[in-house]
Design a protein around this motif. Sequence first.
Motif, PDB file in Angstrom:
ATOM      1  N   THR A   1       0.828  -1.211   0.000  1.00  0.00           N
ATOM      2  CA  THR A   1       0.000   0.000   0.000  1.00  0.00           C
ATOM      3  C   THR A   1       0.858   1.255   0.000  1.00  0.00           C
ATOM      4  O   THR A   1       0.561   2.222  -0.721  1.00  0.00           O
ATOM      5  N   LEU A   2       1.928   1.263   0.783  1.00  0.00           N
ATOM      6  CA  LEU A   2       2.805   2.433   0.811  1.00  0.00           C
ATOM      7  C   LEU A   2       3.502   2.623  -0.529  1.00  0.00           C
ATOM      8  O   LEU A   2       3.719   3.770  -0.986  1.00  0.00           O
ATOM      9  N   ALA A   3       3.864   1.525  -1.194  1.00  0.00           N
ATOM     10  CA  ALA A   3       4.471   1.626  -2.525  1.00  0.00           C
ATOM     11  C   ALA A   3       3.477   2.198  -3.535  1.00  0.00           C
ATOM     12  O   ALA A   3       3.851   3.019  -4.389  1.00  0.00           O
ATOM     13  N   VAL A   4       2.220   1.785  -3.450  1.00  0.00           N
ATOM     14  CA  VAL A   4       1.191   2.345  -4.328  1.00  0.00           C
ATOM     15  C   VAL A   4       1.009   3.837  -4.052  1.00  0.00           C
ATOM     16  O   VAL A   4       0.834   4.642  -4.981  1.00  0.00           O
ATOM     17  N   SER A   5       1.066   4.229  -2.782  1.00  0.00           N
ATOM     18  CA  SER A   5       0.951   5.645  -2.434  1.00  0.00           C
ATOM     19  C   SER A   5       2.103   6.451  -3.031  1.00  0.00           C
ATOM     20  O   SER A   5       1.891   7.542  -3.568  1.00  0.00           O
ATOM     21  N   ALA A   6       3.315   5.907  -2.926  1.00  0.00           N
ATOM     22  CA  ALA A   6       4.467   6.594  -3.528  1.00  0.00           C
ATOM     23  C   ALA A   6       4.315   6.691  -5.045  1.00  0.00           C
ATOM     24  O   ALA A   6       4.656   7.718  -5.649  1.00  0.00           O
ATOM     25  N   GLY A   7       3.788   5.630  -5.665  1.00  0.00           N
ATOM     26  CA  GLY A   7       3.550   5.685  -7.107  1.00  0.00           C
ATOM     27  C   GLY A   7       2.530   6.737  -7.486  1.00  0.00           C
ATOM     28  O   GLY A   7       2.674   7.424  -8.508  1.00  0.00           O
ATOM     29  N   ALA A   8       1.471   6.890  -6.660  1.00  0.00           N
ATOM     30  CA  ALA A   8       0.461   7.919  -6.932  1.00  0.00           C
ATOM     31  C   ALA A   8       1.044   9.325  -6.798  1.00  0.00           C
ATOM     32  O   ALA A   8       0.665  10.236  -7.538  1.00  0.00           O
ATOM     33  N   VAL A   9       1.971   9.503  -5.852  1.00  0.00           N
ATOM     34  CA  VAL A   9       2.618  10.810  -5.691  1.00  0.00           C
ATOM     35  C   VAL A   9       3.497  11.129  -6.896  1.00  0.00           C
ATOM     36  O   VAL A   9       3.514  12.264  -7.401  1.00  0.00           O
ATOM     37  N   LEU A  10       4.239  10.117  -7.379  1.00  0.00           N
ATOM     38  CA  LEU A  10       5.164  10.338  -8.497  1.00  0.00           C
ATOM     39  C   LEU A  10       4.469  10.342  -9.852  1.00  0.00           C
ATOM     40  O   LEU A  10       5.110  10.647 -10.871  1.00  0.00           O
ATOM     41  N   LEU A  11       3.180  10.005  -9.875  1.00  0.00           N
ATOM     42  CA  LEU A  11       2.475   9.840 -11.142  1.00  0.00           C
ATOM     43  C   LEU A  11       2.439  11.129 -11.959  1.00  0.00           C
ATOM     44  O   LEU A  11       2.843  11.159 -13.138  1.00  0.00           O
ATOM     45  N   LEU A  12       1.980  12.192 -11.359  1.00  0.00           N
ATOM     46  CA  LEU A  12       1.857  13.460 -12.079  1.00  0.00           C
ATOM     47  C   LEU A  12       3.215  14.072 -12.425  1.00  0.00           C
ATOM     48  O   LEU A  12       3.418  14.504 -13.573  1.00  0.00           O
ATOM     49  N   PRO A  13       4.190  14.114 -11.496  1.00  0.00           N
ATOM     50  CA  PRO A  13       5.521  14.625 -11.898  1.00  0.00           C
ATOM     51  C   PRO A  13       6.165  13.804 -13.015  1.00  0.00           C
ATOM     52  O   PRO A  13       6.784  14.382 -13.926  1.00  0.00           O
ATOM     53  N   PHE A  14       6.040  12.475 -12.961  1.00  0.00           N
ATOM     54  CA  PHE A  14       6.619  11.637 -14.007  1.00  0.00           C
ATOM     55  C   PHE A  14       5.956  11.913 -15.353  1.00  0.00           C
ATOM     56  O   PHE A  14       6.626  11.952 -16.397  1.00  0.00           O
ATOM     57  N   SER A  15       4.654  12.133 -15.357  1.00  0.00           N
ATOM     58  CA  SER A  15       3.946  12.415 -16.600  1.00  0.00           C
ATOM     59  C   SER A  15       4.345  13.773 -17.169  1.00  0.00           C
ATOM     60  O   SER A  15       4.511  13.926 -18.384  1.00  0.00           O
ATOM     61  N   ILE A  16       4.504  14.767 -16.297  1.00  0.00           N
ATOM     62  CA  ILE A  16       4.878  16.109 -16.757  1.00  0.00           C
ATOM     63  C   ILE A  16       6.277  16.106 -17.365  1.00  0.00           C
ATOM     64  O   ILE A  16       6.504  16.652 -18.454  1.00  0.00           O
ATOM     65  N   ILE A  17       7.232  15.480 -16.665  1.00  0.00           N
ATOM     66  CA  ILE A  17       8.594  15.464 -17.184  1.00  0.00           C
ATOM     67  C   ILE A  17       8.698  14.605 -18.446  1.00  0.00           C
ATOM     68  O   ILE A  17       9.481  14.894 -19.351  1.00  0.00           O
ATOM     69  N   SER A  18       7.883  13.543 -18.534  1.00  0.00           N
ATOM     70  CA  SER A  18       7.877  12.713 -19.742  1.00  0.00           C
ATOM     71  C   SER A  18       7.359  13.495 -20.944  1.00  0.00           C
ATOM     72  O   SER A  18       7.884  13.360 -22.064  1.00  0.00           O
ATOM     73  N   ASN A  19       6.338  14.311 -20.731  1.00  0.00           N
ATOM     74  CA  ASN A  19       5.809  15.137 -21.812  1.00  0.00           C
ATOM     75  C   ASN A  19       6.864  16.103 -22.338  1.00  0.00           C
ATOM     76  O   ASN A  19       7.003  16.290 -23.555  1.00  0.00           O
ATOM     77  N   GLU A  20       7.633  16.711 -21.444  1.00  0.00           N
ATOM     78  CA  GLU A  20       8.666  17.650 -21.882  1.00  0.00           C
ATOM     79  C   GLU A  20       9.817  16.936 -22.582  1.00  0.00           C
ATOM     80  O   GLU A  20      10.379  17.455 -23.552  1.00  0.00           O
ATOM     81  N   ILE A  21      10.169  15.731 -22.113  1.00  0.00           N
ATOM     82  CA  ILE A  21      11.252  14.980 -22.756  1.00  0.00           C
ATOM     83  C   ILE A  21      10.846  14.555 -24.164  1.00  0.00           C
ATOM     84  O   ILE A  21      11.627  14.674 -25.126  1.00  0.00           O
ATOM     85  N   LEU A  22       9.604  14.052 -24.301  1.00  0.00           N
ATOM     86  CA  LEU A  22       9.132  13.641 -25.622  1.00  0.00           C
ATOM     87  C   LEU A  22       9.013  14.834 -26.569  1.00  0.00           C
ATOM     88  O   LEU A  22       9.210  14.689 -27.780  1.00  0.00           O
ATOM     89  N   LEU A  23       8.703  15.999 -26.014  1.00  0.00           N
ATOM     90  CA  LEU A  23       8.606  17.190 -26.838  1.00  0.00           C
ATOM     91  C   LEU A  23       9.984  17.681 -27.284  1.00  0.00           C
ATOM     92  O   LEU A  23      10.149  18.177 -28.402  1.00  0.00           O
ATOM     93  N   SER A  24      10.986  17.511 -26.423  1.00  0.00           N
ATOM     94  CA  SER A  24      12.340  17.980 -26.753  1.00  0.00           C
ATOM     95  C   SER A  24      13.086  16.990 -27.638  1.00  0.00           C
ATOM     96  O   SER A  24      13.884  17.389 -28.487  1.00  0.00           O
ATOM     97  N   PHE A  25      12.860  15.692 -27.445  1.00  0.00           N
ATOM     98  CA  PHE A  25      13.566  14.659 -28.226  1.00  0.00           C
ATOM     99  C   PHE A  25      12.553  13.698 -28.840  1.00  0.00           C
ATOM    100  O   PHE A  25      12.403  12.554 -28.388  1.00  0.00           O
ATOM    101  N   PRO A  26      11.832  14.129 -29.847  1.00  0.00           N
ATOM    102  CA  PRO A  26      10.747  13.287 -30.388  1.00  0.00           C
ATOM    103  C   PRO A  26      11.245  12.046 -31.116  1.00  0.00           C
ATOM    104  O   PRO A  26      10.556  11.031 -31.150  1.00  0.00           O
ATOM    105  N   GLN A  27      12.437  12.090 -31.727  1.00  0.00           N
ATOM    106  CA  GLN A  27      12.927  10.982 -32.542  1.00  0.00           C
ATOM    107  C   GLN A  27      14.128  10.270 -31.924  1.00  0.00           C
ATOM    108  O   GLN A  27      14.795   9.497 -32.612  1.00  0.00           O
ATOM    109  N   ASN A  28      14.374  10.504 -30.657  1.00  0.00           N
ATOM    110  CA  ASN A  28      15.523   9.882 -30.008  1.00  0.00           C
ATOM    111  C   ASN A  28      15.277   8.384 -29.811  1.00  0.00           C
ATOM    112  O   ASN A  28      14.243   7.965 -29.307  1.00  0.00           O
ATOM    113  N   TYR A  29      16.272   7.590 -30.209  1.00  0.00           N
ATOM    114  CA  TYR A  29      16.123   6.128 -30.152  1.00  0.00           C
ATOM    115  C   TYR A  29      16.079   5.617 -28.720  1.00  0.00           C
ATOM    116  O   TYR A  29      15.397   4.635 -28.411  1.00  0.00           O
ATOM    117  N   TYR A  30      16.799   6.268 -27.812  1.00  0.00           N
ATOM    118  CA  TYR A  30      16.936   5.767 -26.445  1.00  0.00           C
ATOM    119  C   TYR A  30      15.730   6.066 -25.550  1.00  0.00           C
ATOM    120  O   TYR A  30      15.677   5.588 -24.411  1.00  0.00           O
TER     121      TYR A  30
END
Length: 490
Positions: free
Chosen positions: A67-96
């Motif tokens: 349960t605590l791990a799920v709580s930590a995942g819920a906390v990191l969910l929105l920050p991970f999504s925001i940073i992923s959006n910016e990374i995909l926007l900056s490097f759209p064709q990066n293989y890695y």
Amino acid sequence: MEGQDEVSAREQHFHSQVRESTICFLLFAILYIVSYFIITRYKRKSDEQEDEDAIVNRISLFLSTFTLAVSAGAVLLLPFSIISNEILLSFPQNYYIQWLNGSLIHGLWNLASLFSNLCLFVLMPFAFFFLESEGFAGLKKGIRARILETLVMLILLALLILGIVWVALALIDNDAASMESLYDLWEFYLPYLYSCISLMGCLLLLLCTPVGLSRMFTVMGQLLVKPTILEDLDEQIYIITLEEEALQRRLNGLSSSVEHNITELEQELDNVKTLKIKLERRKKASAWERNLVYPAVMVLLLIETSISVLLVACNILCLLVDETAMPKGTRGPGIGNASLSAFGFVGAALEIILIFYLMVSSVVGFYSLRFFGNFIPKKDDTTMTKIIGNCVSILVLSSALPVMSRTLGITRFDLLGDFGRFNWLGNFYIVLSYNLLFAIMATLCLVRKFTSAVREELFKALGLHKLHLSDTSRDSETTKPSANGHQKAL
């Protein structure tokens, strides 16, 4: 050729599913290991013998860790999504970074919603009832008897909750379509129930976060070393040493029959020793730690709090003039297609910092409330029942954090999965009232915090301090030794 293309597409889809599942498993494994170390740090140490209670405690420990791990995942969910959006926007064709895509983000949101429901409605009630069960009378005692009693209690609890929801919905909306939907358990009951739990979590955050924003200054002031302005630390350490020696002599002179006085003196001696250690720490601290770190941290906290309140005020204006500002409004361009902040990557980083700051503030405010003060875990001395209660509370707060962040306008990232399907998110009056209450409560808490010294001096000047009209005793450093060594009573 068409058959080969179809087979190739199915193979790519299969490999994509395997890759996403592996990434989700690795992320959750890391969170589970960290959560396990956190819980075992606070869990009361028990005997290592393999008896029935030890097995029950171990099972409850694993469920609480999950349960605590799920709580930590819920906390990191929105920050991970925001940073992923910016990374995909900056490097759209990066293989890695091809593994980082919209399908993975949507999958994480769906898993977070699923596991939150599972922990809140199944695993945590099971852990609590299993820990408190003894087996029905007349049956042979053992693990099986306790599991049977736990399952019966869960079934009765589920029937009670379903009955309450059924009656409440029947009273609120009594038309034919609503009555038919009452019999749809999976598509209507559970989403509606989780929507109510989410609303309760957001209301709890509305209560805890403003309190935590004001308490953060006190907490950080206790953790850091304050500047030594017009203070003689050597003199304070000398006085504390004399007081320690006097208490030690009094303690050695008392007979063992006076247990009450001995207990009081031992407690007072421990407090004096703790204060002496903190004064010595202040003396050993370097000049930059005393004169630079503390003011910088206080200014940073003030800036973060001011930006949070300012963003909420701007969101209130946007709600009044723009329908798309609603949390359940028009969907955005999608992940990796456009930046959600006018300042690009810097704005996204600021949003992530504010989200973490609000979460930490909400936890601090939660444990600062008098009703939840007994929930504070103690190192190596926290029972499993209290650990379960803390895990449930943190799960409710963390599950409501993405919803609160989007409702207050801290971020413009759209809520994905079941998080964006809550009925109350489309109610303009609820959303507007939530923003207004948060802005007002946060402002009042900050004003109360920074004017507490002035109010206390006014009460003393008017002779009203004996009536205890000032409620700053919890934060005051004159009533008890602070964590950085200040004690004005000296």
